[in-house]
Design a protein around this motif. Sequence first.
Motif, PDB file in Angstrom:
ATOM      1  N   MET A  56       0.799  -1.224   0.000  1.00 29.14           N
ATOM      2  CA  MET A  56       0.000   0.000   0.000  1.00 29.14           C
ATOM      3  C   MET A  56       0.834   1.277   0.000  1.00 29.14           C
ATOM      4  N   GLU A  57       1.855   1.379   0.869  1.00 25.80           N
ATOM      5  CA  GLU A  57       2.608   2.629   0.943  1.00 25.80           C
ATOM      6  C   GLU A  57       3.370   2.912  -0.350  1.00 25.80           C
ATOM      7  N   PRO A  58       4.130   1.961  -0.891  1.00 27.74           N
ATOM      8  CA  PRO A  58       4.763   2.219  -2.192  1.00 27.74           C
ATOM      9  C   PRO A  58       3.743   2.458  -3.296  1.00 27.74           C
ATOM     10  N   ALA A  59       2.566   1.834  -3.206  1.00 28.11           N
ATOM     11  CA  ALA A  59       1.530   2.045  -4.230  1.00 28.11           C
ATOM     12  C   ALA A  59       1.056   3.494  -4.226  1.00 28.11           C
ATOM     13  N   LYS A  60       0.848   4.066  -3.036  1.00 32.69           N
ATOM     14  CA  LYS A  60       0.440   5.469  -2.949  1.00 32.69           C
ATOM     15  C   LYS A  60       1.538   6.384  -3.505  1.00 32.69           C
ATOM     16  N   GLU A  61       2.781   6.090  -3.142  1.00 30.50           N
ATOM     17  CA  GLU A  61       3.893   6.903  -3.635  1.00 30.50           C
ATOM     18  C   GLU A  61       4.048   6.768  -5.145  1.00 30.50           C
ATOM     19  N   SER A  62       3.805   5.568  -5.669  1.00 34.69           N
ATOM     20  CA  SER A  62       3.917   5.343  -7.104  1.00 34.69           C
ATOM     21  C   SER A  62       2.882   6.170  -7.860  1.00 34.69           C
ATOM     22  N   THR A  63       1.656   6.203  -7.343  1.00 41.24           N
ATOM     23  CA  THR A  63       0.582   6.975  -7.970  1.00 41.24           C
ATOM     24  C   THR A  63       0.923   8.462  -7.986  1.00 41.24           C
ATOM     25  N   GLN A  64       1.365   8.994  -6.858  1.00 43.59           N
ATOM     26  CA  GLN A  64       1.671  10.423  -6.758  1.00 43.59           C
ATOM     27  C   GLN A  64       2.839  10.811  -7.660  1.00 43.59           C
ATOM     28  N   GLN A  65       3.902  10.003  -7.650  1.00 46.61           N
ATOM     29  CA  GLN A  65       5.083  10.332  -8.443  1.00 46.61           C
ATOM     30  C   GLN A  65       4.805  10.221  -9.937  1.00 46.61           C
ATOM     31  N   ALA A  66       4.021   9.200 -10.321  1.00 48.17           N
ATOM     32  CA  ALA A  66       3.692   9.023 -11.735  1.00 48.17           C
ATOM     33  C   ALA A  66       2.850  10.187 -12.247  1.00 48.17           C
ATOM     34  N   ALA A  67       1.886  10.634 -11.441  1.00 49.37           N
ATOM     35  CA  ALA A  67       1.027  11.744 -11.855  1.00 49.37           C
ATOM     36  C   ALA A  67       1.839  13.026 -12.032  1.00 49.37           C
ATOM     37  N   TYR A  68       2.762  13.280 -11.119  1.00 50.64           N
ATOM     38  CA  TYR A  68       3.596  14.483 -11.207  1.00 50.64           C
ATOM     39  C   TYR A  68       4.500  14.419 -12.438  1.00 50.64           C
ATOM     40  N   PHE A  69       5.054  13.236 -12.701  1.00 49.76           N
ATOM     41  CA  PHE A  69       5.958  13.089 -13.841  1.00 49.76           C
ATOM     42  C   PHE A  69       5.203  13.276 -15.153  1.00 49.76           C
ATOM     43  N   ARG A  70       3.985  12.758 -15.221  1.00 48.24           N
ATOM     44  CA  ARG A  70       3.182  12.938 -16.442  1.00 48.24           C
ATOM     45  C   ARG A  70       2.895  14.418 -16.694  1.00 48.24           C
ATOM     46  N   GLU A  71       2.627  15.163 -15.635  1.00 51.56           N
ATOM     47  CA  GLU A  71       2.262  16.564 -15.783  1.00 51.56           C
ATOM     48  C   GLU A  71       3.456  17.463 -16.039  1.00 51.56           C
ATOM     49  N   HIS A  72       4.590  17.168 -15.372  1.00 46.77           N
ATOM     50  CA  HIS A  72       5.729  18.090 -15.423  1.00 46.77           C
ATOM     51  C   HIS A  72       6.937  17.550 -16.182  1.00 46.77           C
ATOM     52  N   GLY A  73       6.993  16.227 -16.394  1.00 47.97           N
ATOM     53  CA  GLY A  73       8.152  15.648 -17.058  1.00 47.97           C
ATOM     54  C   GLY A  73       9.387  15.624 -16.181  1.00 47.97           C
ATOM     55  N   ARG A  74       9.188  15.799 -14.858  1.00 51.07           N
ATOM     56  CA  ARG A  74      10.300  15.808 -13.909  1.00 51.07           C
ATOM     57  C   ARG A  74       9.926  14.970 -12.682  1.00 51.07           C
ATOM     58  N   SER A  75      10.961  14.595 -11.926  1.00 49.82           N
ATOM     59  CA  SER A  75      10.751  13.842 -10.697  1.00 49.82           C
ATOM     60  C   SER A  75      10.136  14.732  -9.619  1.00 49.82           C
ATOM     61  N   LEU A  76       9.084  14.242  -8.970  1.00 52.20           N
ATOM     62  CA  LEU A  76       8.457  14.949  -7.857  1.00 52.20           C
ATOM     63  C   LEU A  76       9.464  15.218  -6.751  1.00 52.20           C
ATOM     64  N   LEU A  77      10.233  14.201  -6.371  1.00 56.32           N
ATOM     65  CA  LEU A  77      11.167  14.359  -5.261  1.00 56.32           C
ATOM     66  C   LEU A  77      12.384  15.209  -5.643  1.00 56.32           C
ATOM     67  N   ALA A  78      12.765  15.206  -6.913  1.00 52.11           N
ATOM     68  CA  ALA A  78      13.852  16.092  -7.338  1.00 52.11           C
ATOM     69  C   ALA A  78      13.420  17.552  -7.187  1.00 52.11           C
ATOM     70  N   ASP A  79      12.191  17.861  -7.604  1.00 51.14           N
ATOM     71  CA  ASP A  79      11.695  19.226  -7.459  1.00 51.14           C
ATOM     72  C   ASP A  79      11.496  19.580  -5.986  1.00 51.14           C
ATOM     73  N   TYR A  80      10.982  18.622  -5.214  1.00 52.33           N
ATOM     74  CA  TYR A  80      10.800  18.874  -3.779  1.00 52.33           C
ATOM     75  C   TYR A  80      12.154  19.133  -3.106  1.00 52.33           C
TER      76      TYR A  80
END
Length: 346
Positions: free
Chosen positions: A177-201
Motif C-alpha cells: 500500500m505505501e509504495p503504491a500510494k507513492e507510485s501513484t503520486q510520483q507518476a502523476a507528477y511526472f506525467r504533468e511536469h516531465g520531472r521527478s516529484l522528489l527532485a523538485d521537492y
Amino acid sequence: MFDPAQHSHRRLNLLTGEWLLVSPHRALRPWQGQQEKTEPAQRPAHDPTCYLCPGNVRAGGQQNPDYAGTFVFDNDFAALLPDVPAGGLNVDGLLRAEAETGVGRVICFSPRHDLTLPEMSPAAIRGVIDVWVDEYQALGARPDINYVQIFENKGAIMGCSNPHPHGQIWAQRSLPMEPAKESTQQAAYFREHGRSLLADYLATELREQQRIVLENEHWVALVPFWAVWPFETLLLPRRHVTDIAQLTDAEKDAFADALRRLTTRYDNLFELSFPYSAGLHQRPTDGQPHEGWHLHMHFYPPLLRSATVRKFMVGYEMLGNPQRDITPEWAAGRLRGLSETHYKLG
C-alpha cells in the motif's frame, strides 16, 4: 498573521496525497525536564546464544558460516512464502481475499554482535549497500516478484527480536500500500511536469534550508515538510534515479557516509542506541519503466523526548489523521545541531 511555527494547520504529504495535522501551540517548549537514558548492558562481540552470529545454529538446525562481512539467508520464519496455492475469496464483492506469494530474506550487517550502523565503518556500511543492490536485482528479476522492500527495524520497541545488526527484505507479487500510494503520486507528477516529484521537492528544500539535517556531494537528509513521527527523516539522492541499482560507486560511497552520519546523530539525540524503522522505497520490479520513481529512504523513529517518552498513534490519529506537536522545522534544527562523533566516543 498565520505563523506555522505557532498556529495549528494541516500539511500535505506529496508522496501519499494524505494530510496531517500540526499543532505547535501544544509544545512550544517541548524540551523540558530530565532526559532519561536507558541503555542495555554492553553486548559481547560474539554471543554464543545469538542465532545471527557467525558459526551459530539457527532454527531447524541450519548453521551460519563463519562470515567476516555481511551474511544473507532466507528468513526461517518468513511472512511471505513462494509456494502458496493460487486462489482467493470473494463473497458478494464484500469479503475479498487473494493468495499472496513472496520471499523473506535476512541480511546480517556485520559479524559483530555489539555494533549498529552508526558504529560501523563507512566501508562496512558500503558492503551492506552492495548487498541491497544485489538482492534488489536478483529478487526483482524473478517473474513472481513485483516489489522488493528492503528495511531495518532497530530496537526492541520497534519489534526487533534480536539486537545483532541486521535488516530484512520482503519481496512479493503485489505492490504494498505505501509504495503504491507513492507510485501513484510520483507518476502523476511526472506525467504533468516531465520531472521527478522528489527532485523538485528537494530543490525547494535546499533553497529554503529550514528542514535540512545533513548533506554530502550526492545525498541529502532532511525532515520532510509532512513528517508525522517526531524525528522522522527522508534520505534522498540528489540525482534522479529510480532504484538503488542505478547508483554509481561514488553515490554508493556517499550513501554509506550519509547513513553513518544520520544514524550517529540519532544516537546522539538522547545518548542511546536510537530505535527506528527504516526502509528504501524504489521502482517496482514489474517490468514497467516507472520513470517518475525517485529512490529514497524513510526513517521513522518513535522517541519524542527521551528513551521513555515516545509517540503513539492513538485517538484522533487512528480515527482522523496523523498529528504532531513539534514542527518538522524544530526537529530538523535539533538534529542538525548534534555532533557527528558518536556519543560513546565523545
